[in-house]
Each structure stands twice: as C-alpha cells, then as structure tokens.
Design a protein around this motif. Structure first.
Motif, mmCIF file in Angstrom:
data_model
loop_
_atom_site.group_PDB
_atom_site.id
_atom_site.type_symbol
_atom_site.label_atom_id
_atom_site.label_comp_id
_atom_site.label_asym_id
_atom_site.label_seq_id
_atom_site.Cartn_x
_atom_site.Cartn_y
_atom_site.Cartn_z
ATOM 1 N N ALA A 61 0.800 -1.114 0.009
ATOM 2 C CA ALA A 61 -0.088 -0.035 -0.095
ATOM 3 C C ALA A 61 0.810 1.375 0.072
ATOM 4 C CB ALA A 61 -0.891 0.056 1.224
ATOM 5 N N MET A 62 1.895 1.155 0.811
ATOM 6 C CA MET A 62 2.971 2.268 0.666
ATOM 7 C C MET A 62 3.664 2.685 -0.426
ATOM 8 S SD MET A 62 2.380 3.663 3.758
ATOM 9 C CE MET A 62 1.296 2.899 5.209
ATOM 10 N N ALA A 63 3.927 1.380 -0.999
ATOM 11 C CA ALA A 63 4.758 1.371 -2.438
ATOM 12 C C ALA A 63 3.896 2.254 -3.331
ATOM 13 C CB ALA A 63 5.276 0.109 -2.888
ATOM 14 N N LEU A 64 2.477 1.614 -3.583
ATOM 15 C CA LEU A 64 1.619 2.125 -4.531
ATOM 16 C C LEU A 64 1.285 3.683 -4.206
ATOM 17 C CD1 LEU A 64 -0.256 0.931 -6.554
ATOM 18 C CD2 LEU A 64 -2.090 1.114 -4.956
ATOM 19 N N TRP A 65 1.140 4.063 -2.807
ATOM 20 C CA TRP A 65 1.094 5.541 -2.571
ATOM 21 C C TRP A 65 2.251 6.276 -2.919
ATOM 22 C CZ3 TRP A 65 3.082 7.655 2.619
ATOM 23 C CH2 TRP A 65 3.062 9.032 2.640
ATOM 24 N N GLN A 66 3.396 5.821 -2.786
ATOM 25 C CA GLN A 66 4.721 6.610 -3.290
ATOM 26 C C GLN A 66 4.649 6.573 -4.775
ATOM 27 O OE1 GLN A 66 6.828 8.225 -1.385
ATOM 28 N NE2 GLN A 66 5.819 7.750 0.515
ATOM 29 N N LEU A 67 4.452 5.520 -5.386
ATOM 30 C CA LEU A 67 4.605 5.167 -7.027
ATOM 31 C C LEU A 67 3.472 6.500 -7.463
ATOM 32 C CD1 LEU A 67 4.902 1.549 -7.696
ATOM 33 C CD2 LEU A 67 6.430 3.300 -8.205
ATOM 34 N N PRO A 91 6.358 3.133 5.225
ATOM 35 C CA PRO A 91 6.404 4.340 4.226
ATOM 36 C C PRO A 91 7.558 4.399 3.737
ATOM 37 C CG PRO A 91 5.893 5.214 6.558
ATOM 38 C CD PRO A 91 5.888 3.819 6.464
ATOM 39 N N VAL A 92 8.777 4.153 4.578
ATOM 40 C CA VAL A 92 10.038 4.490 3.767
ATOM 41 C C VAL A 92 10.541 3.502 3.017
ATOM 42 C CG1 VAL A 92 11.583 3.616 5.721
ATOM 43 C CG2 VAL A 92 12.520 5.618 4.295
ATOM 44 N N TYR A 93 10.209 2.074 3.413
ATOM 45 C CA TYR A 93 10.188 1.022 2.468
ATOM 46 C C TYR A 93 9.421 1.138 1.331
ATOM 47 C CZ TYR A 93 13.330 -1.141 6.188
ATOM 48 O OH TYR A 93 14.150 -1.428 7.022
ATOM 49 N N GLY A 94 8.353 1.548 1.438
ATOM 50 C CA GLY A 94 7.532 2.003 0.319
ATOM 51 C C GLY A 94 8.268 2.927 -0.693
ATOM 52 N N ALA A 100 16.536 5.923 8.657
ATOM 53 C CA ALA A 100 15.065 5.728 7.946
ATOM 54 C C ALA A 100 13.868 5.949 8.849
ATOM 55 C CB ALA A 100 15.374 4.395 7.628
ATOM 56 N N LEU A 101 14.137 5.687 9.994
ATOM 57 C CA LEU A 101 12.931 5.859 11.050
ATOM 58 C C LEU A 101 12.461 7.333 11.112
ATOM 59 C CD1 LEU A 101 13.524 2.923 13.427
ATOM 60 C CD2 LEU A 101 11.598 3.122 12.032
ATOM 61 N N LEU A 102 13.714 8.174 11.226
ATOM 62 C CA LEU A 102 12.954 9.680 11.325
ATOM 63 C C LEU A 102 12.327 9.800 10.144
ATOM 64 C CD1 LEU A 102 16.339 10.868 12.863
ATOM 65 C CD2 LEU A 102 14.191 11.088 13.849
ATOM 66 N N HIS A 103 13.008 9.373 8.939
ATOM 67 C CA HIS A 103 12.070 9.763 7.601
ATOM 68 C C HIS A 103 10.637 9.105 7.641
ATOM 69 C CE1 HIS A 103 11.523 11.026 3.532
ATOM 70 N NE2 HIS A 103 11.679 9.840 3.112
ATOM 71 N N ALA A 104 10.749 7.909 8.188
ATOM 72 C CA ALA A 104 9.458 7.383 7.976
ATOM 73 C C ALA A 104 8.443 7.826 8.911
ATOM 74 C CB ALA A 104 9.454 5.780 8.848
ATOM 75 N N ARG A 105 8.624 8.650 10.164
ATOM 76 C CA ARG A 105 8.094 9.435 11.075
ATOM 77 C C ARG A 105 7.528 10.630 10.367
ATOM 78 N NH1 ARG A 105 8.499 13.388 15.039
ATOM 79 N NH2 ARG A 105 6.787 13.155 16.907
ATOM 80 N N ARG A 106 8.229 11.290 9.413
ATOM 81 C CA ARG A 106 7.805 12.446 8.667
ATOM 82 C C ARG A 106 6.767 12.066 7.712
ATOM 83 N NH1 ARG A 106 13.365 13.711 8.818
ATOM 84 N NH2 ARG A 106 13.787 12.732 7.095
ATOM 85 N N LEU A 107 6.930 10.629 7.242
ATOM 86 C CA LEU A 107 5.722 10.046 5.937
ATOM 87 C C LEU A 107 4.660 9.769 6.761
ATOM 88 C CD1 LEU A 107 8.385 8.112 3.806
ATOM 89 C CD2 LEU A 107 7.216 10.221 3.106
#
Ligand SMILES: Cc1cc2nc3c(=O)[nH]c(=O)nc-3n(C[C@H](O)[C@H](O)[C@H](O)COP(=O)(O)OP(=O)(O)OC[C@H]3O[C@@H](n4cnc5c(N)ncnc54)[C@H](O)[C@@H]3O)c2cc1C
Length: 393
Positions: free
Chosen positions: A11-17, A349-352, A66-73
């Motif tokens: 779902a996160m990859a689809l959102w980012q794409l 979200p960051v792996y997405g 990655a977790l700091l970035h995930a938090r923003r996402l």
C-alpha cells in the motif's frame, strides 16, 4: 507497473509510486495494485489494531535515519487523509541496566542526538507506577516513538494512491509472475493475464509462493498478540502510558496504551514454530500459552486481570538475521520487499518509497546494500552458526 500485495509495504509503495506518477505529466503510466483479499483485512502481517513505533533503533545504525524519515511520512499520510495514524505516546524500553537492547538503544540515541529521557528505577516508579520495576531496572524513553494504527494506515495509503490516479483490484489472487522480454506477465487465480513493465512484489508471508527462489532466505513464522484488561483503564491512556518494551528475566514483551477503552495490548513473546509455507503455520494460541502470557503480563503490570481478553496470531516472513530483503530481480523487472521479521511496520512508508525509487530509478538511498539478496546470501554462507536474532519490535 503493478504492485502485487497491498498490505503494509505494498500500500505504501503504491502511494509513493502514484505520487511520483501524478507529477510526471504526459509520461504518466498505468499503475495497478493487486490484492488477494479486500482492501483492508486480517489475514496478513499487519492486522491487530496497533504497531509499536520507535525512532531509536536498537537494531543498529542503518535504521535510525530511515525511522526519522518514516516518522515524517507517517505524519504526511495522516495529515493528507485526516486520519490519526501516529500515536505520539513515546516508546519506553525497561530492563536491567546494561541489557543489550537498552545499550543499543542508547547508542542509537547518542549517535543521532535523539530527544530522550533516561529514568532510574525510582524515577520510573514515580512516572510510570503502572509497571512493576526492580532496583536494577532503568527506563529509556524515546520521545519520538509511540504507535501506529496499521489498518487505518493501509487504508490511508490506498486512498492516497487512488487519489493520485492508481487503480486497485481487490479480491484478486496472483498465482504467477513471469519475466518476459519487455516486462512481466502476471497471472491471476481467475485466469486473467496482466502484462506490466515491472512488478513490485510485496506479498509479505506469501512472498516465497510467488518467488520460490527466495525460499532459502525467507521463512514464515507467526507472532501472537494479546490484550489484557487493567482494573484502572484510566491509567493506561496514551497521554499517561507509553508504547513499551519490557525485558524481565528471560521474557521480552512489548505493548501499546489502550486504544479500545477497555484493554491494553501487552505481548510477552510466545515462541511459535516457523515453517516454509504460510499454509503450515499455527495461527492460534492454546490455553496454556494464554495462561503463560497472562502470568508474564501481570508480573510486568500488576493492575492487569489474569488472562488475555482477546488475542490473535499473524503470519510474517522472517530472515535469519531479521534484516529485510529489498532488491530487484530479473534485470529490474521485479522489485521485491519481504522478510520483514516482526519489525517492519514502523518502516513501511520509507520502504514503500525505497520500492518506488527502485522501480522507477533503479536505486534508492533507503535500500541499503545489506538488504540485497546477494548480501543476505553472503551473510548466510559466512555464518557457520545461526546469527543472533535479537528481540522483537
Ligand atoms: C503479530 C505481529 C506484531 C508485529 N508488531 C510490530 C510492531 O509492533 N512494530 C513494527 O514495526 N512491526 C511489527 N510487526 C511487523 C509488521 O507488522 C510486518 O513486518 C509488516 O506488516 C509486513 O508487511 P508486508 O507488506 O511484508 O506483509 P503484509 O502486510 O502481510 O502484506 C502482504 C499483502 O500481500 C497480499 N498478498 C499476498 N499474496 C498475494 C497474492 N498472491 N496475490 C495478491 N495479494 C497477495 C496479502 O493479502 C497482504 O495484504 C509485527 C508483525 C506481526 C505479525
């Protein structure tokens, strides 16, 4: 482009794409997400109301940025959908001073200068009287941590993907993904044949059914969730009680404040057998396991009533050292993320984003070399003994 499996990563990859695709004007591509169940369901790795979120990664230096970035996402996704996804209650680790997980958490905090508090046993008792604390215990509070709501998050990511022009096919089981000269051929259980330039495969604990070549790296296992009722629920709301990890003697547990208004999630780790296929997993707890979980939970939080009031068991893909597999296969026509090893939701979200970048650009700063199939194979071959897995969550 197709994304196969719309759970946490898909779902996160689809959102980012879809977000990137919406910005690409006349070169927009068709983007299709395919899910075997309904839009949100309880059969995969993400179900169960909450997932612990931490920023101070005890798993090592790779993960905190990655977790700091995930938090923003997570915040961006919550804000753009008006959904309350991230519960900012803090994440508290309690255990004896010098415990490996606590030391690793403190090292990550120091390296990245993260906001935090260290509490000695007296301060712990005063601030969080809900916990039974021993003289040798300390607490490390990761103030940026807390919990995320997985079902709402998967729905939110899908909503955003649809809003940015993606299509979603639910109730559609993919049975095969075959590389072809110009892309991939995706076959469904209904006999449909879908051609796509690339496939992002995010099938969670089903990954090795679609990509059997990963079977030597990813096993399937089940993890249990248990909820117990406190006598005084008002002491366990997110404003008074954090997400937590507790190491007591040999037992590791994690938990989340009350979200349903009558129970808290507290999950002493029950060791359930691993296997090679999701079909062979045990997806329930027996009475003895429930009794044991209740007993351990009450040693940690005495206000709890004796036995779990609800429980559930969920499948997950796991690698030998708990690092995820995120890589491209078949000359980049297949991009895969699997083997999230009981820790993946916080990163979703960051792996997405990493998956979207690998699919569109062939590279991503969020996909470390250690996550590639080749790196997993190298580590596997160089290890005579199975590596230390570390604890969960
Ligand atoms: C009980 C439990 C507790 C956990 N607690 C935490 C925690 O506190 N914090 C944390 O960060 N992480 C936690 N995790 C880990 C985290 O939840 C997982 O790592 C994450 O959900 C894995 O995501 P995934 O996308 O790989 O798999 P999933 O979320 O299961 O998604 C896979 C999707 O692919 C679909 N699919 C599979 N095969 C097909 C097919 N052939 N055709 C079409 N669709 C298909 C599935 O139906 C599913 O929707 C926990 C995991 C478990 C099991």
């Amino acid at each position: 482009m197709a994304v196969v499996g719309l759970g946490s990563m898909g779902a996160m990859a689809l959102w980012q794409l879809a977000k990137r695709n919406a910005r690409s004007g006349s070169s927009r591509m068709t983007l299709l997400g395919i899910e075997q169940y309904g839009g949100v369901h309880a059969a995969g790795a993400y179900a169960g109301e909450s997932r612990l979120f931490r920023v101070a990664a005890k798993e090592g230096r790779l993960y905190t940025p990655a977790l700091l970035h995930a938090r923003r996402l997570w915040q961006e996704l919550g804000a753009s959908t008006g959904r309350d996804l991230l519960i900012q209650a803090g994440a508290l680790s309690i255990g004896p001073a010098g415990h490996g997980d606590l030391e690793a958490t403190l090292a990550s905090i120091a390296e990245h200068e993260l906001p935090h508090e260290v509490l000695d046993h007296a301060e712990l008792r005063e601030r969080y009287p809900q916990f039974a604390v021993r003289e040798e215990d300390i607490g490390v509070l990761d103030t940026l941590g807390g919990a995320v709501r997985p079902e709402a998050a998967v729905l939110a990511a899908m909503e955003q993907a649809l809003e940015h022009g993606a299509q979603v096919a639910t109730g559609t089981e993919v049975t095969a993904i075959e590389p072809e000269r110009d892309g991939v051929l995706i076959t469904t259980a209904a006999g449909e044949r879908i051609r796509a330039g690339r496939a992002v495969v995010t099938a969670g604990p089903w990954t090795t059914r679609l990509l059997p070549e990963l079977s030597e790296l990813i096993e399937v296992v089940s993890y249990a969730l248990t909820w117990l009722m406190p006598r005084h629920i008002e002491h366990f709301t997110p404003s008074r009680f954090p997400g937590f990890m507790r190491d007591l003697d040999e037992v590791h547990a994690f938990g989340v404040p009350t979200l349903d208004g009558y129970s808290i999630k507290i999950c002493p780790h029950v060791d359930l057998p691993a296997g090679t296929d999701i079909g062979g997993l045990t997806l329930t707890l027996d009475r003895e396991q429930l009794r044991w979980a209740g007993e351990q939970a009450r040693r940690m939080i005495p206000d709890l009533m004796p036995e779990p009031v609800r429980w559930s068991v969920h499948p997950e893909g796991r690698t030998a050292d708990k690092m995820p597999v995120i890589d491209t296969l078949a000359d980049g026509r297949i991009v895969v993320a699997g083997g999230m090893s009981g820790n993946g939701f916080k990163f979703a979200p960051v792996y997405g984003q990493a998956l979207a970048e690998l699919a569109l650009d062939g590279a991503s700063e969020w996909r470390h070399e250690e996550f590639t199939v080749a790196a997993h194979q190298r580590r596997r071959e160089s290890c005579a003994q199975p590596p230390e897995r570390g604890t969960d969550r």
